[in-house]
Write a protein that holds these residues in place. Sequence first.
Motif, mmCIF file in Angstrom:
data_model
loop_
_atom_site.group_PDB
_atom_site.id
_atom_site.type_symbol
_atom_site.label_atom_id
_atom_site.label_comp_id
_atom_site.label_asym_id
_atom_site.label_seq_id
_atom_site.Cartn_x
_atom_site.Cartn_y
_atom_site.Cartn_z
ATOM 1 N N ASP A 72 92.183 -11.278 19.917
ATOM 2 C CA ASP A 72 92.004 -11.659 21.324
ATOM 3 C C ASP A 72 92.726 -10.695 22.250
ATOM 4 N N LYS A 73 93.931 -10.292 21.846
ATOM 5 C CA LYS A 73 94.695 -9.354 22.668
ATOM 6 C C LYS A 73 93.958 -8.019 22.761
ATOM 7 N N LEU A 74 93.397 -7.573 21.666
ATOM 8 C CA LEU A 74 92.641 -6.317 21.650
ATOM 9 C C LEU A 74 91.388 -6.436 22.528
ATOM 10 N N LYS A 75 90.680 -7.551 22.410
ATOM 11 C CA LYS A 75 89.478 -7.774 23.219
ATOM 12 C C LYS A 75 89.824 -7.754 24.707
ATOM 13 N N ASP A 76 90.895 -8.451 25.092
ATOM 14 C CA ASP A 76 91.311 -8.497 26.496
ATOM 15 C C ASP A 76 91.730 -7.111 26.996
ATOM 16 N N ALA A 77 92.439 -6.374 26.166
ATOM 17 C CA ALA A 77 92.905 -5.043 26.552
ATOM 18 C C ALA A 77 91.730 -4.088 26.734
ATOM 19 N N LEU A 78 90.752 -4.165 25.848
ATOM 20 C CA LEU A 78 89.568 -3.312 25.975
ATOM 21 C C LEU A 78 88.750 -3.677 27.212
ATOM 22 N N SER A 79 88.661 -4.957 27.513
ATOM 23 C CA SER A 79 87.949 -5.405 28.708
ATOM 24 C C SER A 79 88.638 -4.877 29.969
ATOM 25 N N ALA A 80 89.967 -4.967 29.991
ATOM 26 C CA ALA A 80 90.729 -4.459 31.136
ATOM 27 C C ALA A 80 90.557 -2.943 31.278
ATOM 28 N N LEU A 81 90.520 -2.233 30.158
ATOM 29 C CA LEU A 81 90.328 -0.785 30.189
ATOM 30 C C LEU A 81 88.943 -0.434 30.747
ATOM 31 N N ASN A 82 87.920 -1.140 30.296
ATOM 32 C CA ASN A 82 86.562 -0.885 30.800
ATOM 33 C C ASN A 82 86.478 -1.142 32.301
ATOM 34 N N LYS A 83 87.088 -2.213 32.763
ATOM 35 C CA LYS A 83 87.075 -2.539 34.194
ATOM 36 C C LYS A 83 87.823 -1.468 34.993
ATOM 37 N N ALA A 84 88.984 -1.056 34.499
ATOM 38 C CA ALA A 84 89.785 -0.047 35.192
ATOM 39 C C ALA A 84 89.033 1.281 35.279
ATOM 40 N N GLU A 85 88.370 1.663 34.207
ATOM 41 C CA GLU A 85 87.614 2.910 34.216
ATOM 42 C C GLU A 85 86.458 2.847 35.202
ATOM 43 N N GLY A 86 85.796 1.699 35.302
ATOM 44 C CA GLY A 86 84.703 1.531 36.259
ATOM 45 C C GLY A 86 85.190 1.652 37.694
ATOM 46 N N GLN A 87 86.341 1.030 37.988
ATOM 47 C CA GLN A 87 86.901 1.106 39.335
ATOM 48 C C GLN A 87 87.317 2.533 39.671
ATOM 49 N N LEU A 88 87.893 3.229 38.710
ATOM 50 C CA LEU A 88 88.301 4.616 38.929
ATOM 51 C C LEU A 88 87.086 5.488 39.224
ATOM 52 N N GLU A 89 86.031 5.282 38.463
ATOM 53 C CA GLU A 89 84.814 6.067 38.666
ATOM 54 C C GLU A 89 84.248 5.849 40.071
ATOM 55 N N LYS A 90 84.216 4.590 40.530
ATOM 56 C CA LYS A 90 83.721 4.284 41.874
ATOM 57 C C LYS A 90 84.572 4.968 42.936
ATOM 58 N N ALA A 91 85.891 4.935 42.767
ATOM 59 C CA ALA A 91 86.789 5.562 43.738
ATOM 60 C C ALA A 91 86.580 7.069 43.777
ATOM 61 N N GLU A 92 86.356 7.675 42.615
ATOM 62 C CA GLU A 92 86.135 9.124 42.568
ATOM 63 C C GLU A 92 84.834 9.495 43.257
ATOM 64 N N VAL A 93 83.788 8.698 43.068
ATOM 65 C CA VAL A 93 82.500 8.967 43.722
ATOM 66 C C VAL A 93 82.653 8.826 45.234
ATOM 67 N N LYS A 94 83.347 7.781 45.680
ATOM 68 C CA LYS A 94 83.547 7.586 47.128
ATOM 69 C C LYS A 94 84.342 8.743 47.720
#
Length: 163
Positions: A72-94
Amino acid sequence: MSSLRVLPAALALSLALVACQSADKKAGNDEVKVVKGVEVVCAAQADVDAAVDQVNGLTPDSTVADAQKAGDKLKDALSALNKAEGQLEKAEVKEYRDQVEIFRKAVDEVSKKKDLTLAAAAEQLQGKAAPLIAAREQLASTTVCIDAVDDSSDAKTDEKSES
Protein backbone atom coordinates in the motif's frame (compact mmCIF):
# COMPACT_ATOMS: atom_id res chain seq x y z
CA MET A 1 -11.92 68.91 -24.66
CA SER A 2 -8.23 67.94 -24.99
CA SER A 3 -8.42 66.02 -21.72
CA LEU A 4 -11.07 63.79 -23.31
CA ARG A 5 -8.63 62.97 -26.12
CA VAL A 6 -5.81 62.22 -23.69
CA LEU A 7 -7.94 59.84 -21.60
CA PRO A 8 -8.27 57.10 -24.27
CA ALA A 9 -4.56 57.34 -25.08
CA ALA A 10 -3.63 57.11 -21.41
CA LEU A 11 -5.99 54.18 -20.94
CA ALA A 12 -4.51 52.35 -23.94
CA LEU A 13 -0.99 52.96 -22.69
CA SER A 14 -1.80 51.72 -19.19
CA LEU A 15 -3.46 48.60 -20.60
CA ALA A 16 -0.41 47.92 -22.76
CA LEU A 17 1.87 48.28 -19.74
CA VAL A 18 -0.34 45.98 -17.65
CA ALA A 19 -0.38 43.41 -20.47
CA CYS A 20 3.42 43.43 -20.67
CA GLN A 21 3.76 43.16 -16.92
CA SER A 22 1.23 40.36 -16.70
CA ALA A 23 3.12 38.22 -19.25
CA ASP A 24 6.36 38.73 -17.32
CA LYS A 25 4.55 38.08 -14.04
CA LYS A 26 2.93 34.91 -15.43
CA ALA A 27 6.33 33.65 -16.58
CA GLY A 28 7.79 34.36 -13.15
CA ASN A 29 4.92 32.61 -11.41
CA ASP A 30 5.20 29.61 -13.72
CA GLU A 31 8.94 29.44 -13.11
CA VAL A 32 8.25 29.29 -9.37
CA LYS A 33 5.71 26.51 -10.03
CA VAL A 34 8.33 24.57 -12.00
CA VAL A 35 10.83 24.85 -9.15
CA LYS A 36 8.20 23.74 -6.63
CA GLY A 37 7.16 20.95 -8.99
CA VAL A 38 10.73 19.68 -9.16
CA GLU A 39 10.86 19.68 -5.35
CA VAL A 40 7.58 17.73 -5.14
CA VAL A 41 8.81 15.19 -7.71
CA CYS A 42 12.06 14.72 -5.77
CA ALA A 43 10.14 14.25 -2.52
CA ALA A 44 7.82 11.75 -4.21
CA GLN A 45 10.82 9.85 -5.59
CA ALA A 46 12.26 9.68 -2.08
CA ASP A 47 8.92 8.28 -0.85
CA VAL A 48 8.99 5.64 -3.60
CA ASP A 49 12.56 4.71 -2.62
CA ALA A 50 11.49 4.38 1.03
CA ALA A 51 8.52 2.22 0.03
CA VAL A 52 10.75 -0.01 -2.12
CA ASP A 53 13.12 -0.37 0.84
CA GLN A 54 10.17 -1.42 2.98
CA VAL A 55 9.15 -4.02 0.38
CA ASN A 56 12.75 -5.24 0.12
CA GLY A 57 12.86 -5.45 3.92
CA LEU A 58 10.19 -8.13 4.03
CA THR A 59 11.50 -11.42 5.36
CA PRO A 60 10.11 -14.93 5.70
CA ASP A 61 9.10 -13.90 9.21
CA SER A 62 7.07 -10.90 7.94
CA THR A 63 3.31 -11.21 8.11
CA VAL A 64 0.80 -10.84 5.32
CA ALA A 65 -0.26 -7.60 7.02
CA ASP A 66 3.36 -6.36 6.77
CA ALA A 67 3.40 -7.20 3.06
CA GLN A 68 0.05 -5.46 2.47
CA LYS A 69 1.24 -2.40 4.37
CA ALA A 70 4.43 -2.25 2.30
CA GLY A 71 2.47 -2.74 -0.92
CA ASP A 72 0.00 0.00 0.00
CA LYS A 73 2.83 2.38 0.83
CA LEU A 74 4.46 1.66 -2.53
CA LYS A 75 1.15 2.14 -4.38
CA ASP A 76 0.54 5.48 -2.62
CA ALA A 77 4.10 6.66 -3.28
CA LEU A 78 3.88 5.79 -6.97
CA SER A 79 0.53 7.57 -7.25
CA ALA A 80 1.99 10.68 -5.62
CA LEU A 81 4.98 10.53 -7.99
CA ASN A 82 2.72 10.28 -11.06
CA LYS A 83 0.64 13.24 -9.87
CA ALA A 84 3.73 15.34 -9.11
CA GLU A 85 5.23 14.62 -12.52
CA GLY A 86 1.97 15.62 -14.23
CA GLN A 87 1.84 18.92 -12.33
CA LEU A 88 5.48 19.63 -13.16
CA GLU A 89 4.87 18.96 -16.83
CA LYS A 90 1.89 21.37 -16.88
CA ALA A 91 3.95 24.09 -15.17
CA GLU A 92 6.78 23.65 -17.68
CA VAL A 93 4.38 23.93 -20.63
CA LYS A 94 2.79 27.07 -19.16
CA GLU A 95 6.19 28.63 -18.54
CA TYR A 96 7.21 27.91 -22.14
CA ARG A 97 3.97 29.43 -23.46
CA ASP A 98 4.52 32.55 -21.36
CA GLN A 99 8.09 32.91 -22.60
CA VAL A 100 6.88 32.55 -26.21
CA GLU A 101 4.31 35.30 -25.61
CA ILE A 102 6.93 37.61 -24.07
CA PHE A 103 9.24 37.03 -27.03
CA ARG A 104 6.44 37.62 -29.57
CA LYS A 105 5.60 40.93 -27.88
CA ALA A 106 9.28 41.93 -27.99
CA VAL A 107 9.40 41.12 -31.71
CA ASP A 108 6.25 43.20 -32.26
CA GLU A 109 7.82 46.13 -30.43
CA VAL A 110 11.09 45.90 -32.36
CA SER A 111 9.25 45.59 -35.68
CA LYS A 112 7.53 48.92 -35.03
CA LYS A 113 10.91 50.69 -35.04
CA LYS A 114 11.46 50.94 -38.79
CA ASP A 115 14.75 52.85 -38.47
CA LEU A 116 16.35 50.09 -36.39
CA THR A 117 19.12 48.08 -38.02
CA LEU A 118 18.94 44.30 -38.05
CA ALA A 119 21.95 44.13 -35.75
CA ALA A 120 20.34 46.48 -33.24
CA ALA A 121 17.05 44.55 -33.43
CA ALA A 122 18.87 41.26 -32.86
CA GLU A 123 20.70 42.73 -29.88
CA GLN A 124 17.41 43.86 -28.33
CA LEU A 125 15.80 40.47 -28.90
CA GLN A 126 18.69 38.40 -27.53
CA GLY A 127 17.76 39.24 -23.96
CA LYS A 128 14.20 38.05 -24.54
CA ALA A 129 15.33 34.94 -26.43
CA ALA A 130 17.50 33.54 -23.61
CA PRO A 131 14.60 32.77 -21.20
CA LEU A 132 12.59 31.35 -24.11
CA ILE A 133 15.43 29.02 -25.08
CA ALA A 134 15.92 27.95 -21.45
CA ALA A 135 12.20 27.19 -21.06
CA ARG A 136 12.26 25.24 -24.35
CA GLU A 137 15.26 23.18 -23.25
CA GLN A 138 13.65 22.47 -19.89
CA LEU A 139 10.45 21.33 -21.59
CA ALA A 140 12.40 19.22 -24.09
CA SER A 141 14.35 17.51 -21.31
CA THR A 142 11.15 16.14 -19.78
CA THR A 143 9.30 15.44 -23.02
CA VAL A 144 10.12 12.46 -25.18
CA CYS A 145 9.02 12.97 -28.76
CA ILE A 146 9.06 10.14 -31.25
CA ASP A 147 9.54 11.05 -34.90
CA ALA A 148 6.85 9.80 -37.24
CA VAL A 149 8.04 6.95 -39.40
CA ASP A 150 7.43 7.25 -43.13
CA ASP A 151 6.51 3.75 -44.28
CA SER A 152 5.69 4.80 -47.85
CA SER A 153 9.16 3.92 -49.14
CA ASP A 154 8.94 0.49 -47.48
CA ALA A 155 5.56 -0.12 -49.12
CA LYS A 156 6.96 0.68 -52.56
CA THR A 157 9.88 -1.71 -51.97
CA ASP A 158 7.42 -4.45 -50.93
CA GLU A 159 5.31 -3.86 -54.06
CA LYS A 160 8.36 -4.19 -56.31
CA SER A 161 9.50 -7.42 -54.66
CA GLU A 162 6.01 -8.94 -55.07
CA SER A 163 5.96 -8.21 -58.85
